[in-house]
Enzyme design. Sequence first.
Site, PDB file in Angstrom:
ATOM      1  N   LYS A  56     -36.670  31.224  -6.199  1.00 51.22           N
ATOM      2  CA  LYS A  56     -35.720  30.106  -6.245  1.00 51.22           C
ATOM      3  C   LYS A  56     -36.383  28.769  -6.616  1.00 51.22           C
ATOM      4  O   LYS A  56     -35.995  27.708  -6.140  1.00 51.22           O
ATOM      5  CB  LYS A  56     -34.983  29.967  -4.903  1.00 51.22           C
ATOM      6  CG  LYS A  56     -34.109  31.175  -4.567  1.00 51.22           C
ATOM      7  CD  LYS A  56     -33.350  31.010  -3.270  1.00 51.22           C
ATOM      8  CE  LYS A  56     -34.206  31.377  -2.075  1.00 51.22           C
ATOM      9  NZ  LYS A  56     -33.442  31.460  -0.811  1.00 51.22           N
ATOM     10  N   ASP A  71     -32.107  33.990   6.157  1.00 52.38           N
ATOM     11  CA  ASP A  71     -30.746  33.414   6.236  1.00 52.38           C
ATOM     12  C   ASP A  71     -29.653  34.487   6.274  1.00 52.38           C
ATOM     13  O   ASP A  71     -28.609  34.298   6.901  1.00 52.38           O
ATOM     14  CB  ASP A  71     -30.473  32.396   5.118  1.00 52.38           C
ATOM     15  CG  ASP A  71     -30.747  32.909   3.725  1.00 52.38           C
ATOM     16  OD1 ASP A  71     -31.204  34.063   3.597  1.00 52.38           O
ATOM     17  OD2 ASP A  71     -30.514  32.152   2.766  1.00 52.38           O
TER      18      ASP A  71
HETATM   19 MG    MG Z   1     -27.962  28.512   2.766  1.00 53.84          MG
END
Ligand code: MG
Length: 546
Positions: A258, A293
């Site tokens: 990312k 996450d």
């Molecule tokens: Mg997030």
Amino acid sequence: MPAPPLDTPLFFFGLTTGVALTAASVFLINNFTASRAQRALAAAVADAVLAQQQLEHQGGELASPSSKLSPYLAAVVPTAGAGAPTPNGDLPALRRQSWSVPSFVAADGTLPKLEMEFTVSSKKLQKMVRHMVNEMRKGLEADGHMLKMIPSYVVTRPQGDEVGQYLALDLGGSNFRVCMIELRGQGQTAIRQAKHVVSDELKTGSGEQLFDFFATCIGDFLKSLGMDTREKRSLGFTFSFPVSQNAINHGELMQWNKGFSASGVLHKDVVVLLNKALTKANINIHVTALVNDTVGTLVSHAYRDPQTYVGVILGTGTNAAYVERMSAIPKWTGDKNIAEMVINTEWGAYDEESILPITSYDNALDRASSNPRLQIFEKMISGMYLGEIVRYVLIDLISTGELFRGNSTPKIQTPYAFDTAYMSRIERDHSLELSDTKAVLENLLDVHNTTVQDRRIVKHVCELIGIRAARLSAAGVAAIVTKMKRLDACTVAIDGSVFEHYPHFANRMRDALRELLGIMAENIVLEQARDGSGQGAALIAALHTK
Ligand code: MG
Ligand code: ADP
């Protein structure tokens, strides 16, 4: 779509799984609401998928193009398009099987080619589901496979009655949040948080600077709440990158993605790095849980909905976690008395070239990215990349003179200048003249004097790429619920700006799920899980403290 006829191998396969499936078929004809029979059907369908996987596995015939299962599934489970009633007796909405070329598209131009390249058929998606289930199984057997299937060390899900105040840090990809979460019991929470943007300098600078920045933000946040930084507290750290965990509060970074590449972090324990930065900043906080996450999203949603077995992220990046039975994790060498564990699939790394509809634009994006040849699925789905794929396609259409009369702008030529949020605006623009699309092109991309035709083409490109992303995401979800054999009832908690803000994304996913799972798709509930990742980390810290 009419159910395709059964072929001979399928017929034998059908005989071997006989009893359960016959019962299931009879049930399907007679009654859609009897929940016991529905559970039997769900298990039978999942078994059919998994048994087929086993056959392919044993015969070394991995996901052959002449798939035996998809017609089988279609024969057993009427698809929504075939007019199968829902459990409520309603007819599901008609779905779009493939693109019909819009009237404004020149038949001999590039657009019809784009249609073909970006459209993913049901059959292709079904093939992907089968292959993904197989890859998941391989990843659970041993390390070193396409899907990392990382054990999260999270072995309990919340009951909903946990109470107390907990801190969490959430590093997603674009944003970084510090949260104070109050668990109030009965699935109720209250959250206070400070959100920060992680600059490109921090993402690509030194790891020490990055972790010092986190510590400073935590200190500022505590002060803003009037809290003493010297008071001892525990914290859940949501760190959304592939981490090899060896305890609930230890894990080494396996790989940045990312757009991150901060030095000195790879193969280091990120909890140690954060604790060090906190000590340096004189903050008396200790990291008690390191959480992905996806895992956080799952756990946080389970606090209010115990049927939640899957957590998905559709934000800067994409990934998913789910609850797996311990007996299905052969590579686990720890305590075998644990019943289940949350597994972080790291599905963004899925990259089966023979299955994914990879275009020349995807390849160009990948080769120019900071992590070439990695995270291919992620690069076709998530917020960091969708706009960039659009940009590559627009540049191609400009070069052939099919767009903007062949005129480009420096902005359009700038990598990542076309934000995925622009796609949302353009797809939401239903005005006759596409006036908001015009505004995006003029104000954000410096393209002036566009025609309505230009704007229609841009919108259509966004649709093609947005629909492909939603359908591929749905295939991932279908693979997970099939692997879990939870086609009877499962809530999928989904966090991230793409799922939350991109128009039609959720419905496009639901349409694709119906194509893949037929009537069973009604049992798979996709739910928005806002801020789930941070809350989940706090909850896991709470469960761990308990
Ligand atoms: Mg997030
Ligand atoms: P994170 O991944 O850091 O947790 P988000 O879930 O907010 O953060 O996802 C950020 C990503 O979502 C960015 O790549 C951004 O381009 C994209 N995004 C932001 N707003 C929108 C929108 N309205 N529509 C589609 N994508 C969006």
